[in-house]
Design an enzyme around this catalytic site. Structure first.
Site, short mmCIF file in Angstrom:
data_model
loop_
_atom_site.label_atom_id
_atom_site.label_comp_id
_atom_site.label_asym_id
_atom_site.label_seq_id
_atom_site.Cartn_x
_atom_site.Cartn_y
_atom_site.Cartn_z
N SER A 48 0.80 -1.23 0.00
CA SER A 48 0.00 0.00 0.00
C SER A 48 0.84 1.28 0.00
O SER A 48 0.33 2.34 -0.36
CB SER A 48 -0.94 0.02 1.21
OG SER A 48 -0.19 -0.08 2.40
N ASP A 343 -2.34 8.53 7.66
CA ASP A 343 -3.25 7.68 8.43
C ASP A 343 -2.44 6.78 9.37
O ASP A 343 -1.24 7.01 9.56
CB ASP A 343 -4.21 6.90 7.50
CG ASP A 343 -3.51 5.82 6.69
OD1 ASP A 343 -2.32 5.51 6.96
OD2 ASP A 343 -4.16 5.25 5.79
N HIS A 346 0.38 5.10 6.92
CA HIS A 346 1.02 5.65 5.72
C HIS A 346 1.45 7.10 5.88
O HIS A 346 0.71 7.90 6.47
CB HIS A 346 0.05 5.55 4.54
CG HIS A 346 -0.48 4.17 4.34
ND1 HIS A 346 -1.74 3.79 4.75
CD2 HIS A 346 0.09 3.07 3.81
CE1 HIS A 346 -1.92 2.50 4.47
NE2 HIS A 346 -0.82 2.05 3.90
#
Ligand SMILES: *[C@@H]1O[C@H](CO)[C@@H](O)[C@H](O)[C@H]1NC(C)=O
Ligand SMILES: *[C@@H]1O[C@H](CO)[C@@H](O)[C@H](O)[C@H]1NC(C)=O
Ligand SMILES: *[C@@H]1O[C@H](CO)[C@@H](O)[C@H](O)[C@H]1NC(C)=O
Length: 379
Positions: A48, A343, A346
């Site tokens: 991600s 977040d 990340h």
């Protein structure tokens, strides 16, 4: 009816014009910064941290194609797990691209000659990694997907496999794997059994064994200039800070940091194996990026980088905003430039810019080994 169609046409024209202008302006300013570098192609594998939309049509909780993700990205939420650009978006700009590398999920509509991004949120070196979040594309499958586009590259070049080999030898490959093999596997003891099967050292070695086989396959498929990014300081991400049983909300989980560093130091040595074994890997130019060191710098010297907040995410829920990721349509923090983390997991765009620039220009072999990305690009 007709008026609205005409409006639509002129609107499309305006959008196209703006797009053209934006691209021109961008390539121009960009060319001024880095006149010599012009990498013809860039292929990306990972999780991600670098996914740019491959999970959008997959049944998984690891998705980011909704507001407020992409709040600072021109195209809005694209599936990138940040407010703006990822670290590979910035690297692509630094090595001379005027557009972003498209996600593999969109390549039926776009050419792959200049590269594709195969990364998938929740993915890892091990196939089972990330199953707790749903479906994803693990490293083994990402490599098969890359193998699957080689015939198209061959058709495009109108040549034989030698032409493909020659083309790929000039491309940059980026692989950022391992974070989820810890976060969404080894450290998730209620879902996975790896922590009872392996000591931290044995687990790092098992990952490195799988990863070296995967990277050797990438070499076999044509990858020569390969960047491998280590795992960042994940004992200090808001998600871990929120779970750590401590009254000090910024106290990192050093056991977890130590575990990932066993993997990182083995990965750095693996780069030597590829670069020095001329009989098995002729022409290999592998570069190790120490994401741990560079993320630690941002965390431990926040003022140097303009951060006010490094232990709390810009959006999310609960302690440190670290219990879950940003909720759909949640209002994020006002000034993203003051936050290290977007977040629970990340970095913000500004942090990604700092990390990419460091990898591109550093002269210190502790950060980029044995050469930096600018040197790799101009080889
Ligand atoms: C967390 O810390 C508190 C106070 O030190 C202690 O009473 C509690 O048992 C701890 N919980 C866990 C899950 O370790
Ligand atoms: C946001 O933070 C950055 C970095 O500290 C600062 O330069 C900028 O002026 C801030 N912007 C606003 C709108 O407060
Ligand atoms: C390189 O970076 C490391 C880690 O930050 C630091 O300890 C070392 O002093 C640096 N070396 C040089 C030559 O600047």
């Amino acid at each position: 009816m007709e008026i609205s169609a005409r409006h639509k046409r002129s609107f499309s024209f305006l959008v196209a014009l703006l797009f053209w202008y934006f691209n021109e302006a961008w390539s121009w300013t960009h060319a001024k910064e880095t006149p010599q570098v012009r990498v013809p192609c860039f292929f990306i594998f990972g999780d991600s941290l670098v996914d740019n939309g491959n999970n959008n049509d997959i049944l998984t909780l690891a998705r980011a194609n909704y507001q407020p993700y992409g709040v600072d990205f021109p195209q809005g939420p694209t599936g990138r797990f940040s407010n703006g650009r990822t670290v590979v978006d910035v690297l692509a700009q630094l090595v001379g691209f005027s557009t972003y590398i498209p996600p593999h999920s969109e390549t039926s509509r776009r050419s792959v000659i200049a590269g594709a991004n195969f990364a998938s949120g929740a993915a890892g070196i091990r196939d089972e990694t990330g199953n707790n979040l749903g479906a994803h594309i693990p490293m083994n499958q990402q490599l098969s997907n890359f193998e699957g586009i080689l015939p198209e590259i061959r058709r495009y070049l109108g040549g034989d496999m030698k032409a493909v080999e020659n083309h790929l030898s000039k491309c940059i490959f980026y692989s950022g794997m391992g974070s989820n093999d810890y976060l969404n596997n080894y450290f998730m003891t209620n879902y996975y059994t790896t922590s009872s099967q392996f000591t931290p050292t044995a687990y790092a070695n098992a990952l490195l064994q799988d990863y070296s086989r995967q990277l050797a396959f990438l070499y076999q498929l044509g990858g020569r200039k390969v960047i491998v990014a280590g795992v960042g300081q994940i004992g200090c991400i808001p998600y871990e800070l929120a779970r750590y049983n401590s009254t000090d909300q910024s106290r990192c989980n050093e056991d977890k940091n130590n575990a990932v560093n066993l993997f990182n130091s083995g990965l750095r040595q693996l780069v030597d194996v590829f670069n020095h074994n001329n009989a098995q890997f002729p022409g290999a130019k592998f570069v190790y990026l120490d994401s741990y060191l560079s993320s630690r710098d941002l965390y431990s010297k926040p003022k140097t980088y303009g951060f006010d907040v490094v232990d709390k995410a810009c959006c999310g829920v609960g302690k440190n905003n670290g219990q879950i990721t940003c909720l759909p349509f949640q209002e994020p923090c006002e000034n993203r430039s003051k936050y290290l983390f977007w977040d629970a997991f990340h970095p913000t765009e500004i942090a990604n810019v700092l990390l990419a620039k460091k990898a591109f220009t550093t002269k210190n072999k502790s950060y980029a080994y044995p050469i930096n990305i600018q040197q790799l690009a101009t080889l």
